[in-house]
Design an enzyme around this catalytic site. Sequence first.
Site, PDB file in Angstrom:
ATOM      1  N   SER A 295       0.810  -1.221   0.000  1.00 16.09           N
ATOM      2  CA  SER A 295       0.000   0.000   0.000  1.00 16.09           C
ATOM      3  C   SER A 295       0.841   1.269   0.000  1.00 16.09           C
ATOM      4  O   SER A 295       0.412   2.299  -0.533  1.00 16.09           O
ATOM      5  CB  SER A 295      -0.941   0.005   1.212  1.00 16.09           C
ATOM      6  OG  SER A 295      -0.208  -0.099   2.427  1.00 16.09           O
TER       7      SER A 295
ATOM      8  N   HIS B 250       0.452   5.160   7.457  1.00 12.63           N
ATOM      9  CA  HIS B 250       1.095   5.267   6.157  1.00 12.63           C
ATOM     10  C   HIS B 250       1.849   6.600   6.059  1.00 12.63           C
ATOM     11  O   HIS B 250       1.421   7.601   6.633  1.00 12.63           O
ATOM     12  CB  HIS B 250       0.061   5.189   5.031  1.00 12.63           C
ATOM     13  CG  HIS B 250      -0.512   3.820   4.841  1.00 12.63           C
ATOM     14  ND1 HIS B 250      -1.645   3.402   5.505  1.00 12.63           N
ATOM     15  CD2 HIS B 250      -0.117   2.791   4.055  1.00 12.63           C
ATOM     16  CE1 HIS B 250      -1.925   2.155   5.137  1.00 12.63           C
ATOM     17  NE2 HIS B 250      -1.017   1.763   4.264  1.00 12.63           N
TER      18      HIS B 250
ATOM     19  N   ASP C   5      -2.916   8.278  10.499  1.00 15.37           N
ATOM     20  CA  ASP C   5      -2.674   7.056   9.737  1.00 15.37           C
ATOM     21  C   ASP C   5      -1.184   6.720   9.779  1.00 15.37           C
ATOM     22  O   ASP C   5      -0.342   7.608   9.746  1.00 15.37           O
ATOM     23  CB  ASP C   5      -3.130   7.249   8.284  1.00 15.37           C
ATOM     24  CG  ASP C   5      -3.310   5.953   7.532  1.00 15.37           C
ATOM     25  OD1 ASP C   5      -2.291   5.307   7.236  1.00 15.37           O
ATOM     26  OD2 ASP C   5      -4.460   5.586   7.225  1.00 15.37           O
TER      27      ASP C   5
END
Length: 346
Positions: free
Chosen positions: A148, A323, A321
């Site tokens: 991802s 990420h 998040d």
Amino acid sequence: MRLRAMALLLAAVAAGVSADPIAASDAHVARMGRAQVAGDGGVRFSYPGVSFYLNFDGTRLSAVTQASGTDSYVDVLIDGVPRKLRLEAGRQTTVLADGLKPGAHAAEIVNRSETWQGTAALLSFDTDGGWRAAPALPGRKLMVLGDSVTCGASMDRVAGEKADASWANPRASYGMLLARRLDAQVQLVCYGGRGLIRTWEGKTNELNLADYYGMALPTQPDSVPWDQRDYRPDAIIVAIGTNDMTTGIPDRDEYVGAYLSLVRRLLRDHPQAQIMLTEGAILHSEKQAALHSYIADTVRIVADPRVRAIASTHYPGDAIDAHPTREQHASMADDLLPQVRAVMRW
């Protein structure tokens, strides 16, 4: 009047333009990224970063689009100005630009959505003017295999809102930033939540990297294979392993064995490529150290001068998040750029 019309027609022919709609696979459209060309000339895609480039004369540009669901987003750039656009489910005509000044314009359409969020298609393009020759893509070619993070997941997140498909932004991902700075094309071959041998949930019976590496459309159960001869990368970056570590550090022999199998496959498929293995940005502490050592073992055992390890820096995401953020992706590209340049002598 007849002479003037003839002069305009001859000028149009000389400029290589046509007022007729064109298929998305037409020679007037340059394309980057993995996709499937259908019998009607339409182009289906699901990997992030798949891009279409075309030049046209006119005040309006539209496309016949198709999406498998409601989670397909694209960036539409007209003369370099971006706009995020959601594709409606099913087939319809979608206006990409309207009210432009008469004259020449450049369009770029980039798939934003993550691989698992569905399949979309551009079937044809239409304008009220005519078509110019497709822009030339860079001669250098890069391929980035990952998860991802490589897909650009959650980069456009919004505090206080639920995670949404529109948050992904591969155009600002480290892979596409790196390609632009290297003046290279890029394929992002990535799938959120997947690893080398298991998913973030520890599943081994779903698509992992060795599976989707060989796919143009990695949708189950009707995946479409990819012919590796259709894109010959000069450089391959493998940034995988974060999801393998979610449920614990995997067995060394099993993991290194799987990595060796993948790398040897890459060497066979792409004898022209330099291959760089890295641990990515999310892992840290003992899990990063474990993956770093597994990569080192892989490089040592495969013993091929075209395979080497390059270093990644840990970036923690933010409070919203885990990420990497947009700014952190830019830093990731900064970190990798000198290493890739040194390997490739670019």
